[in-house]
Motif scaffolding. Structure first.
Motif, PDB file in Angstrom:
ATOM      1  N   ASN A  27       0.835  -1.198   0.000  1.00 45.19           N
ATOM      2  CA  ASN A  27       0.000   0.000   0.000  1.00 45.19           C
ATOM      3  C   ASN A  27       0.873   1.253   0.000  1.00 45.19           C
ATOM      4  OD1 ASN A  27       0.867   0.439   2.637  1.00 45.19           O
ATOM      5  ND2 ASN A  27      -0.955  -0.520   3.547  1.00 45.19           N
ATOM      6  N   MET A  28       0.225   2.404   0.045  1.00 44.66           N
ATOM      7  CA  MET A  28       0.931   3.675  -0.065  1.00 44.66           C
ATOM      8  C   MET A  28       1.805   3.965   1.157  1.00 44.66           C
ATOM      9  SD  MET A  28       0.059   4.833  -3.019  1.00 44.66           S
ATOM     10  CE  MET A  28       0.531   6.563  -2.921  1.00 44.66           C
ATOM     11  N   GLU A  29       1.530   3.303   2.285  1.00 43.12           N
ATOM     12  CA  GLU A  29       2.257   3.592   3.510  1.00 43.12           C
ATOM     13  C   GLU A  29       3.466   2.672   3.708  1.00 43.12           C
ATOM     14  OE1 GLU A  29      -0.642   3.258   6.553  1.00 43.12           O
ATOM     15  OE2 GLU A  29      -1.813   4.992   5.872  1.00 43.12           O
ATOM     16  N   GLY A  30       3.830   1.947   2.687  1.00 40.35           N
ATOM     17  CA  GLY A  30       4.980   1.073   2.803  1.00 40.35           C
ATOM     18  C   GLY A  30       4.709  -0.201   3.566  1.00 40.35           C
ATOM     19  N   ARG A  31       3.441  -0.587   3.659  1.00 39.25           N
ATOM     20  CA  ARG A  31       3.059  -1.838   4.299  1.00 39.25           C
ATOM     21  C   ARG A  31       2.717  -2.849   3.210  1.00 39.25           C
ATOM     22  NH1 ARG A  31       4.456  -1.534   9.544  1.00 39.25           N
ATOM     23  NH2 ARG A  31       2.913  -3.141  10.050  1.00 39.25           N
ATOM     24  N   VAL A  32       2.968  -4.110   3.491  1.00 38.86           N
ATOM     25  CA  VAL A  32       2.754  -5.145   2.489  1.00 38.86           C
ATOM     26  C   VAL A  32       2.075  -6.343   3.145  1.00 38.86           C
ATOM     27  CG1 VAL A  32       5.012  -6.210   2.836  1.00 38.86           C
ATOM     28  CG2 VAL A  32       3.851  -6.490   0.645  1.00 38.86           C
ATOM     29  N   SER A  33       1.189  -7.011   2.408  1.00 40.00           N
ATOM     30  CA  SER A  33       0.514  -8.210   2.917  1.00 40.00           C
ATOM     31  C   SER A  33       0.522  -9.291   1.857  1.00 40.00           C
ATOM     32  CB  SER A  33      -0.921  -7.891   3.346  1.00 40.00           C
ATOM     33  OG  SER A  33      -1.682  -7.454   2.246  1.00 40.00           O
ATOM     34  N   ILE A  34       0.467 -10.543   2.317  1.00 35.97           N
ATOM     35  CA  ILE A  34       0.492 -11.699   1.418  1.00 35.97           C
ATOM     36  C   ILE A  34      -0.845 -12.417   1.514  1.00 35.97           C
ATOM     37  CG2 ILE A  34       1.742 -13.778   0.765  1.00 35.97           C
ATOM     38  CD1 ILE A  34       3.306 -11.647   3.372  1.00 35.97           C
ATOM     39  N   HIS A  35      -1.478 -12.624   0.383  1.00 35.12           N
ATOM     40  CA  HIS A  35      -2.793 -13.273   0.366  1.00 35.12           C
ATOM     41  C   HIS A  35      -2.668 -14.718  -0.119  1.00 35.12           C
ATOM     42  CE1 HIS A  35      -5.317  -9.689   1.230  1.00 35.12           C
ATOM     43  NE2 HIS A  35      -4.205  -9.087   0.841  1.00 35.12           N
ATOM     44  N   TYR A  36      -1.690 -15.408   0.423  1.00 34.48           N
ATOM     45  CA  TYR A  36      -1.471 -16.823   0.142  1.00 34.48           C
ATOM     46  C   TYR A  36      -1.302 -17.557   1.463  1.00 34.48           C
ATOM     47  CZ  TYR A  36      -0.176 -15.503  -4.687  1.00 34.48           C
ATOM     48  OH  TYR A  36      -0.156 -15.026  -5.962  1.00 34.48           O
ATOM     49  N   VAL A  37      -1.486 -18.865   1.405  1.00 31.95           N
ATOM     50  CA  VAL A  37      -1.082 -19.765   2.480  1.00 31.95           C
ATOM     51  C   VAL A  37      -0.348 -20.913   1.817  1.00 31.95           C
ATOM     52  CG1 VAL A  37      -1.881 -21.439   4.203  1.00 31.95           C
ATOM     53  CG2 VAL A  37      -2.923 -19.175   4.102  1.00 31.95           C
ATOM     54  N   GLY A  38       0.784 -21.322   2.401  1.00 31.14           N
ATOM     55  CA  GLY A  38       1.492 -22.453   1.818  1.00 31.14           C
ATOM     56  C   GLY A  38       2.991 -22.341   1.967  1.00 31.14           C
ATOM     57  N   TYR A  39       3.699 -22.852   0.957  1.00 30.36           N
ATOM     58  CA  TYR A  39       5.139 -23.108   1.048  1.00 30.36           C
ATOM     59  C   TYR A  39       5.800 -22.688  -0.247  1.00 30.36           C
ATOM     60  CZ  TYR A  39       9.222 -26.318   0.901  1.00 30.36           C
ATOM     61  OH  TYR A  39      10.465 -26.883   0.796  1.00 30.36           O
ATOM     62  N   TYR A  40       6.955 -22.013  -0.153  1.00 26.21           N
ATOM     63  CA  TYR A  40       7.746 -21.771  -1.360  1.00 26.21           C
ATOM     64  C   TYR A  40       9.225 -21.663  -0.982  1.00 26.21           C
ATOM     65  CZ  TYR A  40       8.173 -16.765  -0.214  1.00 26.21           C
ATOM     66  OH  TYR A  40       8.466 -15.569   0.390  1.00 26.21           O
ATOM     67  N   TYR A  41      10.088 -21.830  -1.973  1.00 26.49           N
ATOM     68  CA  TYR A  41      11.532 -21.770  -1.741  1.00 26.49           C
ATOM     69  C   TYR A  41      12.043 -20.408  -2.167  1.00 26.49           C
ATOM     70  CZ  TYR A  41      16.471 -22.858  -1.753  1.00 26.49           C
ATOM     71  OH  TYR A  41      17.819 -22.854  -1.503  1.00 26.49           O
ATOM     72  N   ASN A  42      12.747 -19.752  -1.250  1.00 26.41           N
ATOM     73  CA  ASN A  42      13.298 -18.422  -1.498  1.00 26.41           C
ATOM     74  C   ASN A  42      14.716 -18.577  -2.043  1.00 26.41           C
ATOM     75  OD1 ASN A  42      14.727 -15.894  -0.974  1.00 26.41           O
ATOM     76  ND2 ASN A  42      12.889 -15.289   0.160  1.00 26.41           N
ATOM     77  N   MET A  43      14.892 -18.268  -3.334  1.00 28.47           N
ATOM     78  CA  MET A  43      16.181 -18.451  -3.997  1.00 28.47           C
ATOM     79  C   MET A  43      17.232 -17.486  -3.463  1.00 28.47           C
ATOM     80  SD  MET A  43      15.631 -20.923  -6.150  1.00 28.47           S
ATOM     81  CE  MET A  43      16.942 -20.802  -7.367  1.00 28.47           C
ATOM     82  N   LEU A  44      16.789 -16.320  -2.997  1.00 24.74           N
ATOM     83  CA  LEU A  44      17.733 -15.328  -2.489  1.00 24.74           C
ATOM     84  C   LEU A  44      18.329 -15.754  -1.150  1.00 24.74           C
ATOM     85  CD1 LEU A  44      19.003 -12.483  -2.776  1.00 24.74           C
ATOM     86  CD2 LEU A  44      16.995 -11.580  -1.556  1.00 24.74           C
ATOM     87  N   LEU A  45      17.472 -16.230  -0.243  1.00 26.83           N
ATOM     88  CA  LEU A  45      17.919 -16.639   1.086  1.00 26.83           C
ATOM     89  C   LEU A  45      18.375 -18.091   1.138  1.00 26.83           C
ATOM     90  CD1 LEU A  45      15.116 -14.967   3.256  1.00 26.83           C
ATOM     91  CD2 LEU A  45      17.411 -14.086   2.767  1.00 26.83           C
TER      92      LEU A  45
END
Length: 721
Positions: A27-45
């Motif tokens: 959003n405009m205030e620099g806040r972020v939300s995720i509308h998923y539930v589950g699992y994924y692999y983070n390639m960066l970390l």
């Protein structure tokens, strides 16, 4: 392993690296939300990320906290949690994964909300160190799929030569039987087997697969018939014996496959979170709008799979989350079910139901009532089966409507992180919603109530994920009965329920017609015996209720009767009075055997009857008690199809020639008759049992008899049972 919480508003600067590789809404205030539930692999970390359901959040002092004590930003890397909470999250992630997989495989599901790519597969490409319990389980399952040839090769070697006879040892150690000049050995010596560590490793591996299949619902696919380690014995392996035994046999293996298998099994028992898995492709299993999955979980566990058309998808375009047919609230008749309407709410812990949701739920109930009325009013041929299976919700005589059970069901997180089965209404300011047009009219079409219940989110997710049909069927039956009992209890907090039946001489239908406006919405006829009514009065209307009860008790026996209880048990005392306290006070019964009562009774609608008597013990007993006869009971030696009437005046013995022409004779061509006049208003006979009185002989079984009411009435203790 990293943790994110669904729909929580994160500060972008604190979770930017964790969010790498997944879409999020900022959003405009620099806040972020995720509308998923589950699992994924983070390639960066180079780490896996679990997005867990928002039911983990609880509002504390206007702050959303995980488990009621952690800020979601602070627990992204799991180090904040204590060992119990960390262990819980590792295994909770497995349940979420399994629930999404089961939902994805259900043909009735909306699979467009599921994003899936293969997870944690073993391979020869780039590898990473996993640190999730889920990866361990998936790696075990993947090894089983990919190495069937390895298993068969080991088994073939294990069993080669087992059936070859060692003749040298057989001749040296066994006694031969000589038959037809030839030696016959009854117990030849086969090749002896030594302890085989390859077999033990396979037994441990397949026992693990069996355990995770039973516990989490993963497919077992066990191809080898080894005697598996199960039950309490396997529990000892989980508590440390598994690691110990595997360390003891570790150096017996030399092949790459055997060492790989040993490592998988040892990691499972150690839960070391370190296992090599392939990262050849990006790995994820995510679902958008987890509320849809939660709705599918609840519907699978409590709902009917295929309700009649027009109930789930209603004609006005509305769609009910859950609907099922079960015993109604007002009686205990199994063959008179009613539809229960449910709406699942996937909220954070403690969220309130919106006014819009409540209004929709009332609309669902109105539509179901109208659906029920239509199948009777329209008289369509295609609805004939439905008319047989379901009672009409509206009673024609009282114009009362049956109570339609209606409820919200939402998820809560058990504070002790337990997977125990529980349903509650605790910690809610308002768990009951009411819509009405008139006060003190429960049995009214426009009086609708909705109740709100919480279920343990952990329990329902784990039950759904296991896919155990027997366990799901057991819980479905249990929770349906529980919801029925809880709704009945909630109704009894606000209403007092009575059973009522007319006193002798009262014309039931006439009384209800004359007092229709005063009784409308307060009485309903739910019982098989239509002489009984259920009366519901609002506890807050004490003065109004007292006036009504005082009036009713002049003509009716009225006794408090819990909702759904059989009235014969609570009205037994009153019914005894109904049978013995008539105006004339006579407690004797003239029992008249009459088959095909419905046809014959049309001949004495004026109440004039002549009952034949003979020179028998039964008839002499009648003559001796003429002055005690206060009732006539028509019967045919069973407790069904009985009809009781009070006697007007006194019974008189008359010769056949002295009887009036219009007086009906129950048996013709007899010399003597008892002339009796009966009141044409039938009385309640539900507590009488003609079968209790046996004739003196087979020859007199069709003759009239005399009995006392007390001999015919139900034993109170038996009725109560």
């Amino acid at each position: 392993m990293r943790i994110l919480i669904e729909e929580y508003q994160y500060d972008v600067s604190k979770v930017r690296d964790v969010l790498y590789g997944i879409d999020a809404l900022e959003n405009m205030e620099g806040r972020v939300s995720i509308h998923y539930v589950g699992y994924y692999y983070n390639m960066l970390l180079k780490d896996c990320v679990f997005i867990l359901p928002k039911v983990l959040l609880k509002d504390v002092d206007d702050k959303e906290l995980v488990f009621g004590k952690y800020k979601p930003e602070d627990i992204a890397n799991l180090d904040t949690f204590d060992s119990k909470e960390r262990s819980f999250l590792y295994k909770f992630a497995v349940w979420i994964y399994r629930a999404i997989v089961v939902y994805k495989n259900d043909k009735r599901s909306d699979t467009t909300i599921v994003c899936h790519s293969r997870i944690a597969q073993m391979g020869n490409g780039g590898r990473r160190l996993s640190n999730t319990y889920l990866d361990i389980l998936l790696s075990l399952i993947q090894f089983n799929r990919d190495n069937q040839n390895f298993f068969f090769f080991v088994i073939k070697n294990l069993h080669s030569g087992l059936n070859k006879i060692n003749w040298q040892r057989t001749i040296a150690t066994k006694t031969a039987i000589i038959q037809d000049g030839q030696a016959v050995y009854l117990n030849p010596v086969n090749k002896r087997r030594q302890v085989n560590f390859d077999e033990e490793l396979l037994v441990i591996f397949f026992s693990i697969l069996n355990y995770i299949g039973d516990t989490y619902g993963f497919p077992k696919d066990i191809c080898c018939q080894f005697p598996l380690i199960t039950g309490k014995r396997f529990e000892t392996y989980l508590k440390g014996l598994g690691k110990t035994r595997l360390r003891q046999i570790k150096y017996k293996y030399f092949s790459d496959k055997a060492l790989q298998l040993w490592n998988l099994c040892y990691t499972f028992f150690k839960e070391a979170r370190q296992i090599s898995v392939s990262t050849e492709q990006r790995e994820y299993l995510l679902v958008k709008n987890f509320n849809i999955v939660f709705e599918a979980i609840i519907d699978e566990l409590i709902g009917d799979k295929e309700p009649p058309r027009g109930l789930k998808d209603q004609d006005d375009g509305k769609r009910v989350d859950h609907i099922y047919s079960y015993r109604n609230l007002t009686n205990n008749e199994e063959d008179k079910p009613i539809y229960y309407i449910g709406d699942s709410k996937y909220y954070k812990i403690g969220n309130k139901i919106s006014d819009e949701s409540v209004y929709k739920q009332f609309t669902y109930a109105r539509n179901v009532i109208q659906w029920n009325l239509n199948i009777f009013l329209d008289d369509k041929k295609e609805d004939a089966a439905l008319r047989k299976e379901h009672p009409i919700y509206r009673d024609e005589l009282t114009e009362g409507y049956n109570i339609v059970p209606n409820f919200f069901i939402s998820a809560k997180m058990d504070e002790k992180l337990s997977y125990a089965d529980n349903v509650s209404t605790t910690n809610r300011e308002n768990n009951t919603f009411l819509s009405r047009h008139f006060e003190n009219r429960l049995f009214d079409r426009d009086t609708l109530l909705v109740y709100h219940y919480d279920v343990n989110f952990l329990y329902v997710v784990s039950l759904y994920a296991r896919e155990n049909a027997h366990q799901k069927a057991q819980w479905k039956q249990k929770v349906r009965e529980l919801f029925r009992e809880k709704i009945q209890a909630a109704l009894e907090e606000n209403y007092k329920f009575y059973a009522m039946t007319p006193k002798p001489g009262v014309n039931h239908e006439k009384y209800l017609r004359e007092n229709f406006q005063e009784l409308l919405g307060k009485v309903y006829r739910p019982f098989d015996d239509t002489n009984y009514l259920s009366l519901a009065l609002d506890k807050q209307k004490e003065s109004e209720n007292k006036d009504l009860l005082d009036k009713l008790q002049k003509d009716y026996y009225v006794v408090e009767c819990p909702l759904g209880k059989n009235p014969t048990s609570v009205l037994s005392g009153e019914k005894a009075q109904n049978s013995s306290e008539a105006v004339h006070g006579r407690k004797g019964v003239l029992m008249v055997m009459m088959e095909k009562y419905a046809t014959k009774s049309a001949n004495f609608t004026h109440g004039k009857l002549a009952v034949a008597i003979k020179m028998t013990v039964e008839s002499m007993d009648i003559v001796e008690n003429l002055s005690n006869i206060g009732y006539v009971l028509f019967h045919h030696r069973s407790d069904n199809d009985q009809h009781l009437f009070s006697v007007r005046g006194t019974c008189i013995i008359k010769a056949a020639g002295e009887l009036e022409d219009d007086r009906y004779k129950n048996i013709g061509n007899k010399e003597l008759y008892i002339s009796v006049d009966i009141d044409t208003t039938e009385l309640s006979s539900g507590n009488l049992h003609a079968s209790k009185i046996k004739p003196a002989s087979k020859e007199t079984r069709y003759d009239a008899q005399f009995a006392w009411l007390s001999d015919l009435e139900s034993d109170n203790s038996k009725v109560a049972e």
